[in-house]
Design a protein around this motif. Structure first.
Motif, PDB file in Angstrom:
ATOM      1  N   ALA A 172       0.642  -1.344   0.344  1.00 40.47           N
ATOM      2  CA  ALA A 172       0.579  -0.094  -0.196  1.00 40.47           C
ATOM      3  C   ALA A 172       0.741   1.515  -0.065  1.00 40.47           C
ATOM      4  O   ALA A 172       0.948   1.914  -0.743  1.00 40.47           O
ATOM      5  CB  ALA A 172      -1.037  -0.457   0.754  1.00 40.47           C
ATOM      6  N   LEU A 173       2.119   0.698   1.013  1.00 43.98           N
ATOM      7  CA  LEU A 173       2.541   2.263   0.400  1.00 43.98           C
ATOM      8  C   LEU A 173       3.289   2.571  -0.372  1.00 43.98           C
ATOM      9  O   LEU A 173       3.735   4.048  -0.830  1.00 43.98           O
ATOM     10  CB  LEU A 173       4.116   2.028   1.366  1.00 43.98           C
ATOM     11  CG  LEU A 173       3.487   2.680   3.270  1.00 43.98           C
ATOM     12  CD1 LEU A 173       4.627   1.676   4.267  1.00 43.98           C
ATOM     13  CD2 LEU A 173       2.553   3.667   4.157  1.00 43.98           C
ATOM     14  N   GLY A 174       3.852   0.998  -1.263  1.00 43.69           N
ATOM     15  CA  GLY A 174       4.008   1.776  -2.811  1.00 43.69           C
ATOM     16  C   GLY A 174       3.216   1.613  -3.475  1.00 43.69           C
ATOM     17  O   GLY A 174       3.325   2.323  -4.873  1.00 43.69           O
ATOM     18  N   GLY A 175       2.125   1.699  -3.286  1.00 39.77           N
ATOM     19  CA  GLY A 175       1.364   2.774  -4.508  1.00 39.77           C
ATOM     20  C   GLY A 175       0.752   3.730  -3.823  1.00 39.77           C
ATOM     21  O   GLY A 175       0.506   4.894  -5.153  1.00 39.77           O
ATOM     22  N   LEU A 176       1.338   4.188  -3.299  1.00 41.02           N
ATOM     23  CA  LEU A 176       0.869   5.632  -2.475  1.00 41.02           C
ATOM     24  C   LEU A 176       2.450   6.220  -3.459  1.00 41.02           C
ATOM     25  O   LEU A 176       2.352   7.411  -3.807  1.00 41.02           O
ATOM     26  CB  LEU A 176       1.224   6.474  -1.237  1.00 41.02           C
ATOM     27  CG  LEU A 176      -0.005   6.284  -0.192  1.00 41.02           C
ATOM     28  CD1 LEU A 176       0.372   6.171   1.274  1.00 41.02           C
ATOM     29  CD2 LEU A 176      -1.211   6.279  -1.073  1.00 41.02           C
ATOM     30  N   VAL A 177       3.578   5.460  -3.473  1.00 42.91           N
ATOM     31  CA  VAL A 177       4.284   6.227  -3.943  1.00 42.91           C
ATOM     32  C   VAL A 177       4.391   6.034  -5.286  1.00 42.91           C
ATOM     33  O   VAL A 177       4.823   6.940  -6.302  1.00 42.91           O
ATOM     34  CB  VAL A 177       6.035   5.106  -3.957  1.00 42.91           C
ATOM     35  CG1 VAL A 177       7.004   5.909  -4.610  1.00 42.91           C
ATOM     36  CG2 VAL A 177       6.403   5.435  -2.366  1.00 42.91           C
TER      37      VAL A 177
ATOM     38  N   LEU B 152       7.559  12.891   1.783  1.00 46.39           N
ATOM     39  CA  LEU B 152       7.814  11.890   2.723  1.00 46.39           C
ATOM     40  C   LEU B 152       6.740  10.230   2.778  1.00 46.39           C
ATOM     41  O   LEU B 152       7.136   9.428   3.465  1.00 46.39           O
ATOM     42  CB  LEU B 152       6.593  12.650   3.538  1.00 46.39           C
ATOM     43  CG  LEU B 152       5.645  12.002   5.346  1.00 46.39           C
ATOM     44  CD1 LEU B 152       6.735  10.989   6.280  1.00 46.39           C
ATOM     45  CD2 LEU B 152       4.650  12.105   5.760  1.00 46.39           C
ATOM     46  N   VAL B 153       6.468  10.607   1.475  1.00 44.81           N
ATOM     47  CA  VAL B 153       5.387   8.958   1.280  1.00 44.81           C
ATOM     48  C   VAL B 153       6.601   7.966   0.687  1.00 44.81           C
ATOM     49  O   VAL B 153       6.997   6.754   1.004  1.00 44.81           O
ATOM     50  CB  VAL B 153       5.090   9.776  -0.495  1.00 44.81           C
ATOM     51  CG1 VAL B 153       4.460   8.025  -1.320  1.00 44.81           C
ATOM     52  CG2 VAL B 153       3.319   9.838  -0.501  1.00 44.81           C
TER      53      VAL B 153
ATOM     54  N   LEU C 119      11.536   3.863   5.236  1.00 48.21           N
ATOM     55  CA  LEU C 119      10.748   2.729   6.254  1.00 48.21           C
ATOM     56  C   LEU C 119      10.874   1.808   6.042  1.00 48.21           C
ATOM     57  O   LEU C 119      11.030   0.561   7.165  1.00 48.21           O
ATOM     58  CB  LEU C 119      10.070   4.056   7.123  1.00 48.21           C
ATOM     59  CG  LEU C 119      10.519   3.629   9.154  1.00 48.21           C
ATOM     60  CD1 LEU C 119      12.091   3.820   9.194  1.00 48.21           C
ATOM     61  CD2 LEU C 119       9.844   4.995   9.462  1.00 48.21           C
ATOM     62  N   GLY C 120       9.214   1.386   5.830  1.00 46.00           N
ATOM     63  CA  GLY C 120       8.343  -0.013   5.493  1.00 46.00           C
ATOM     64  C   GLY C 120       9.392  -0.738   5.335  1.00 46.00           C
ATOM     65  O   GLY C 120       9.007  -1.948   5.523  1.00 46.00           O
TER      66      GLY C 120
END
Length: 359
Positions: free
Chosen positions: A219-224, A266-267, A273-274
């Motif tokens: 999901a964090l990768g999707g935001l990236v 931040l993204v 970090l994740g």
């Protein structure tokens, strides 16, 4: 001898279970392809080339020069064309159109395979009761995923937009992963990936926590991807000369929460970090599993997380070339696949279920 004990009946049940497993594996493969093609659609800027949602009639591509002219005219009315692709040729439009059209056809194919398979196996009573309801629920999740896909595209057609909203792209990817996870869980439940192996309750819970961590990292990768954060800070391990960027860069948006979804600094920092936390968790889990029946699989999950991290670094340093971006996205799905299979194969009980036996 009762009917359920007859050899013919047992063989028929085994054939039905084998067919159901094969159907699930086909769907898993199709979703893997679908997510990869979706990544290519995003990286080639093709996702907004088709401006209408026609679930049935949209299956037909333009078949004449007049049809192409009509589709091109619709695209030229979109904000992406007017703000980003002004002057694009018909040939260039056709290139991005075919990527998006192919992506939607894969979605239609998955939907047809899902619906057709469910109806056949339910009518043949290979699945019934709770299993039939769970399979039907997966079908509803797939339908919701398709709807989210159109909502995502519609967000990119709003005035002033040249791409889809990052949050909606992330939802689209996340729901695809949830559907994928459900398929893998069900296939494993039907013995598609080998026998279960004994493990402690703590080890089982840690394996499922690792699955959740992989989903969160995707999901964090999707935001990236949605905020195009991969095209900035193309160094590692430092970001603009620092391990942690300055606070004014991390919180540059006046609305604080918006920084977490569309502030590239931040993204990207959160995704890095994740990745570190996920790798540390996977390695710890592999160490904790030493000497158990699932130690080898735990090591494999950790190795794949490490490989995915290296691939992510290469993708970043090369400023996201198409091949690396696609490999990174596809590898994320294989990490998720491996993590779910690992979690499903651990059972806290001493008894195990033989491979290939339907529940």
């Amino acid at each position: 001898m009762s009917l359920s004990e007859a050899p013919e009946f047992a063989r028929a049940q085994a054939r039905g279970a084998s067919a159901f497993r094969a159907w699930l594996l086909v769907l898993i493969m199709l979703v893997l392809i679908m997510v990869t093609v979706g990544g290519a659609t995003r990286l080639t800027g093709s996702g907004l080339s088709i401006t209408e949602w026609k679930p049935i009639t949209g299956a037909l591509p333009p078949l004449s020069a007049a049809d192409w002219a009509k589709e091109f005219e619709l695209y030229r009315a979109s904000p992406q064309y007017q703000l980003l692709n002004q002057g694009m040729s018909l040939g260039d439009f056709q290139f991005i159109y075919w990527w998006e059209w192919g992506h939607r056809q894969l979605g239609r194919l998955i939907g047809l395979v899902m619906l057709g398979g469910f109806l056949v196996f339910w009518a043949a009573r290979i699945i019934k009761g709770r299993m039939a309801m769970l399979t039907f629920g997966l079908g509803l999740l797939l339908a919701l995923q398709g709807t989210i896909g159109w909502i995502m595209v519609a967000s990119g057609l709003q005035p002033g937009m040249i791409a889809v909203a990052p949050v909606k792209l992330t939802l689209h990817l996340t729901f695809a992963c949830l559907f994928f996870t459900g398929l893998v869980v069900m296939a494993a439940h039907w013995g598609a990936f080998g026998a279960q192996k004994a493990g402690s309750l703590g080890l089982s819970r840690a394996a499922w926590a690792l699955v959740l961590a992989v989903l969160a990292q995707i999901a964090l990768g999707g935001l990236v991807a949605g905020s195009k954060a991969g095209f900035t800070y193309n160094t590692w391990p430092l970001m603009d000369g620092a391990l942690v960027p300055p606070l004014e860069n991390l919180a540059r948006n006046p609305v604080f929460w918006e920084n977490f979804v569309d502030n590239p600094t931040l993204v990207q920092f959160n995704h890095r970090l994740g990745a570190y936390l996920l790798l540390a968790f996977a390695i710890w889990h592999a160490i904790a599993a030493r000497g158990t029946a699932v130690a080898k699989m735990a090591r494999m999950v950790a190795a794949m997380v490490l490989l995915q991290g290296v691939l992510g670094i290469v993708t970043l340093l090369l400023v996201v070339p198409l091949w690396a971006g696609l490999a990174h996205q596809a590898m994320a799905m294989f990490v998720l696949l491996t993590a779910v299979i690992h979690a499903m194969r651990i059972t806290p009980q001493a008894e195990t279920r033989p491979a290939g036996r339907a529940p």
